[in-house]
Enzyme design. Structure first.
Site, short mmCIF file in Angstrom:
data_model
loop_
_atom_site.label_atom_id
_atom_site.label_comp_id
_atom_site.label_asym_id
_atom_site.label_seq_id
_atom_site.Cartn_x
_atom_site.Cartn_y
_atom_site.Cartn_z
N ASN A 737 62.73 57.49 79.94
CA ASN A 737 62.24 57.26 78.59
C ASN A 737 61.81 58.49 77.80
O ASN A 737 61.63 58.40 76.60
CB ASN A 737 61.05 56.30 78.64
CG ASN A 737 61.42 54.96 79.23
OD1 ASN A 737 62.31 54.29 78.73
ND2 ASN A 737 60.77 54.60 80.31
N TYR A 738 61.59 59.59 78.47
CA TYR A 738 61.03 60.73 77.75
C TYR A 738 61.87 62.00 77.77
O TYR A 738 61.66 62.89 76.95
CB TYR A 738 59.64 61.07 78.29
CG TYR A 738 58.63 60.04 77.91
CD1 TYR A 738 58.13 59.99 76.61
CD2 TYR A 738 58.17 59.10 78.81
CE1 TYR A 738 57.20 59.05 76.24
CE2 TYR A 738 57.25 58.14 78.45
CZ TYR A 738 56.76 58.12 77.16
OH TYR A 738 55.86 57.18 76.78
N LEU A 739 62.76 62.11 78.73
CA LEU A 739 63.49 63.36 78.86
C LEU A 739 64.86 63.25 78.20
O LEU A 739 65.68 62.41 78.59
CB LEU A 739 63.66 63.71 80.33
CG LEU A 739 62.32 63.83 81.08
CD1 LEU A 739 62.56 64.08 82.55
CD2 LEU A 739 61.47 64.92 80.47
#
Length: 780
Positions: A737-739
């Site tokens: 979800n973030y990278l």
DNA sequence: GCACAGACTTAGAAGCTCGGGG
DNA sequence: CCCCGAGCTTCTAAGTCTGTGC
């Protein structure tokens, strides 16, 4: 050159491109256009919270501050007094800031009236805080140049053509060295023509791949993006799969009340099984859980049952529990054939209900099964845990699909609640859940065009932030000095969100959910100020429960100004009062929106996570190391992000045991080494005495054996450290979800690491867009 | 400007599978 | 061949954020 071999991706893209070109149906993953590269250099340094051994559970559920209004006034006047002395300094520096802002921002006209109003009492140059920054990434949908060839898509979807394959028998016949008969000749002819067809297909595919590299060709995908919030033009699906109906317990399984056997009505029995199944779970020992369950269970009882069963403690679910345990055991013990049959049935269901057609693509659905009834399991100290989650029926279901499509039929004799045709949303099915009254949805898989595009967009917003982050940081630092309490609080909160990757922290309805907070909803009791701690000045100690009741504990040195501000915010407040009493997520996000189009609090999390990964990869990757070592470095970089974002997990149940096994192995290895050492010593002595070739060889081989053992020991120890470090850290969430996946893909390409080593099949499907567009020098 | 509904992303746990080691 | 555990998949809760209506 291509790292994607074996993943199946390559052929899929080819297929896709060829089909596109030849105007056939497209049943595969989207291809996204290339994006330009971002500029380099980011000097943000890492800030890693230390993770504590246990997550605690907050016991508090007290009433919140009702006198906020009153307090506001108090604080406001105090704030003004405090600031009087600082005003000189503040105004001069804010002027400077304003100048620098002015240079860069191109649209000054969008000044917010409210902001002006807020500042009426103060300074001259409002510091340009709200200056709108011109949109730079340009990913709003471009005007549609081309009309969709077939907007009213008819449901006559062509299924993938049967491959031009022949049966095995044919081949066998062909290869027999028989006399050539007329029939054989015919067969050979047929085969030849099939070969030609095959070649044609391959040619088509290759042509497609050539065309794929032509940028203009790829842009076709962009044209598919709609304006005005329209998400699709055609949507057809088979509707949801309902939970299987309740199967009553066999007669031999008995429920006991107060020691006496009791036959329950099916409705009542079903709810009893929900509890019985969970007997081994800690939940069932919790008071709230038991209370909620019993209350809801009683609602399902027949009057006689209700009259008899009045105390949960007198209920004996033991046999029910045993029964379900046996069932699950039996499932495991099933024969290969039975298991295969089960698997096939599952696959059939998936094929029928697991896909939908959205705008010329066959897309996988994420959750096509309706959630079965059961007992609600909230996270943390949830006031509603144990409540009955009721069974969802067709009359609870809203179907969403396009007008011209085939509406999925409800189960015989039943009706849908509603069928609507809303193409401004992405869900296919929805229903209202009975615990919180919120809406649940059936949506598409992350590999779908609609999700992939959104995901890509998310990272593009984060990259836009990268370009502006220095300016935004300068601005909030400036705002720490503001004369307005509201502005100061906003600036300090934003500093935390940026520096510590905290979540925004929306307000929550009390008593409805567990007591958790994010940045804006932090309370005084959640931080501790230390003028000096562990040899460092101005330390803030955070201790609160965040999303999913995961504990956030961190000691952070902050700048003096932040520290002083926090002292100010906390003055005359009770522990349960809001730390930022003049701030909420709506105010914060409105402000951020003014700084950058599309900027919200969570963008900082995405940005900081991705930039951290990129930096860590640069720092940790050693070009001379082998693939395994490089992957270890990747995992370490990933871990740094997970720590930053506080992604924790419960230590695996088997953790201690598996650690022990590993330790045993290590100990055994050490023993072996000791033995090998002694043997080597002995051999050396022998050699000294005898000085012959045999002894020399023996020394050599013993030396080698020792080295091998030492190497093995080292590997085991590294594995142990790695596992220990990962004990409570969950890497998956940040990865998913973030990278920005393009960072990882680029890294893989640069160091010739197969992408499969970093992303498994599902992840590769989700990130197909990134795999397709990132080259080795991609910069976030 | 506030509450609330709605839509969508992010989250960890549970369940399941499959491959490696004994 | 079987068992165990890591890794993958599924599940659904819990967030964020936007839009709407008063």
């Amino acid at each position: 050159m291509n790292q994607m071999q074996g993943s199946g991706f390559k052929s899929r893209t080819f297929f896709c491109a060829a089909q596109l070109f030849f105007g056939e149906e497209i049943w595969c993953k989207p291809v996204f256009p290339l994006v330009r590269k971002a500029n380099r250099n980011d000097n943000r340094h890492l800030f890693l919270p230390c993770i504590l051994a246990d997550s605690h559970k907050s016991s508090k559920s007290e009433e919140k501050h009702k006198h906020k209004e009153h307090k506001h006034k108090e604080h406001k006047s105090k704030d003004r007094d405090k600031n009087r002395e600082k005003s000189k300094h503040s105004s001069s520096s804010s002027k400077n800031h304003s100048n620098s802002e002015h240079k860069d921002s191109s649209e000054k006209k969008h000044k917010d009236k409210e902001r002006e109003k807020d500042k009426d009492k103060i300074h001259s140059s409002g510091s340009g805080s709200g200056d709108r920054i011109k949109k730079e990434n340009g990913f709003t949908s471009p005007p549609r140049i081309k009309q969709e060839p077939n907007d009213d898509y008819t449901s006559s979807i062509k299924v993938e053509k049967k491959p031009m394959k022949r049966t095995r028998e044919d081949d066998d016949v062909d290869f027999k060295p028989k006399k050539i008969k007329l029939e054989d000749l015919k067969k050979a002819k047929k085969r030849k023509s099939e070969m030609v067809t095959k070649c044609l297909i391959i040619f088509k595919q290759q042509l497609g791949s050539i065309l794929k590299s032509w940028e203009g060709f790829e842009r076709k995908w962009e044209e598919e993006r709609y304006t005005d919030g329209v998400k699709w033009k055609f949507l057809e699906h088979k509707g949801p799969v309902f939970a299987p109906p309740y199967e009553p317990l066999p007669d031999k399984v008995t429920f006991y009340y107060d020691g006496k056997p009791m036959k329950l009505s099916p409705q009542c029995e079903e709810v009893a099984t929900f509890f019985g199944k969970m007997l081994d779970h800690e939940y069932t020992t919790k008071d709230i859980f038991r209370k909620n369950f019993f209350k809801d269970w009683r609602k399902e009882m027949k009057p006689e049952e209700k009259a008899t069963i009045t105390d949960l403690n007198k209920c004996n679910f033991e046999e029910i529990n045993e029964y379900f345990k046996a069932q699950s055991e039996a499932r495991k013990q099933k024969s290969k054939e039975e298991k295969l049959k089960l698997k096939e049935d599952n696959e059939k269901l998936l094929q029928e209900y697991g896909y939908c057609i959205m705008d010329n693509h066959k897309e996988r659905i994420a959750n096509f099964r309706i959630e079965p009834p059961g007992l609600f399991r909230g996270r943390g100290n949830h006031p509603k845990m144990g409540m009955l989650k009721r069974r969802i029926r067709p009359q609870d279901i809203i179907i969403n699909c396009s007008k011209g499509s085939k509406v999925p039929p409800p189960p015989t004799g039943q009706k849908w609640k509603e069928v609507r045709h809303d193409n401004k949303v992405t869900w296919l099915v929805s229903w209202t859940e009975n615990i919180q009254g919120s809406i649940k949805y059936i949506m598409l898989n992350p590999s779908s065009r609609i999700k992939g595009e959104k995901d890509w967009q998310k990272y593009e917003t984060a990259r836009t932030l990268k370009k502006l982050v220095d300016k935004i940081r300068a601005q909030y630092r400036e705002d720490w000095k503001s004369k307005e309490m509201k502005v100061r609080q906003r600036a300090v909160a934003l500093y935390f969100i940026d520096k510590l990757a905290l979540r925004a922290g929306n307000e929550k309805e009390e008593g409805e959910t567990a007591d958790t907070v994010g940045c804006c909803s932090l309370r005084v009791e959640h931080i501790n100020l230390h003028a000096e701690l562990d040899g460092q000045e101005y330390m803030v100690e955070f201790d609160f429960l965040g999303k999913d009741s995961i504990r956030y504990y961190n000691k952070v040195p902050v700048e003096k100004r932040v520290f002083k501000n926090l002292q100010l915010f906390m003055e005359n407040k009770q522990p349960e009062d809001d730390l930022f009493d003049r701030l909420n997520t709506s105010i914060l996000n409105k402000h951020l929106q003014e700084l950058m189009d599309g900027l919200t609090a969570k963008v900082f999390r995405t940005y900081n996570a991705s930039i951290t990964l990129q930096q860590q990869l640069k720092e940790l990757t050693n070009p001379d190391e082998n693939v395994a070592a490089k992957i270890l470095s990747y995992n370490r970089a990933n871990r740094a992000v997970a720590i930053l974002c506080n992604h924790q997990r419960a230590p695996p149940k088997t953790f201690e045991k598996s650690m022990q096994t590993l330790q045993t192995k290590i100990d055994a290895k050490k023993d072996q080494i000791g033995l090998a050492r002694r043997e080597l010593k002995g051999a050396k002595v022998d050699y000294k005495v005898k000085r012959d070739e045999k002894c020399r060889k023996s020394v050599e081989s013993k030396k080698k054996a020792l080295e091998r053992l030492e190497d093995q020991l080292m590997k085991l120890e590294v594995q142990a450290t790695d596992r220990e470090e990962n004990k409570q850290i969950a890497l998956g969430t940040s990865k998913l979800n973030y990278l920005d996946p393009r960072i990882s893909i680029a890294w893989c390409k640069k160091w010739e690491i197969p992408v499969e080593k970093i992303y498994n099949k599902t992840q590769r499907e989700k990130f197909a867009w990134a795999i397709d567009m990132a080259d080795e020098d991609y910069e976030f």
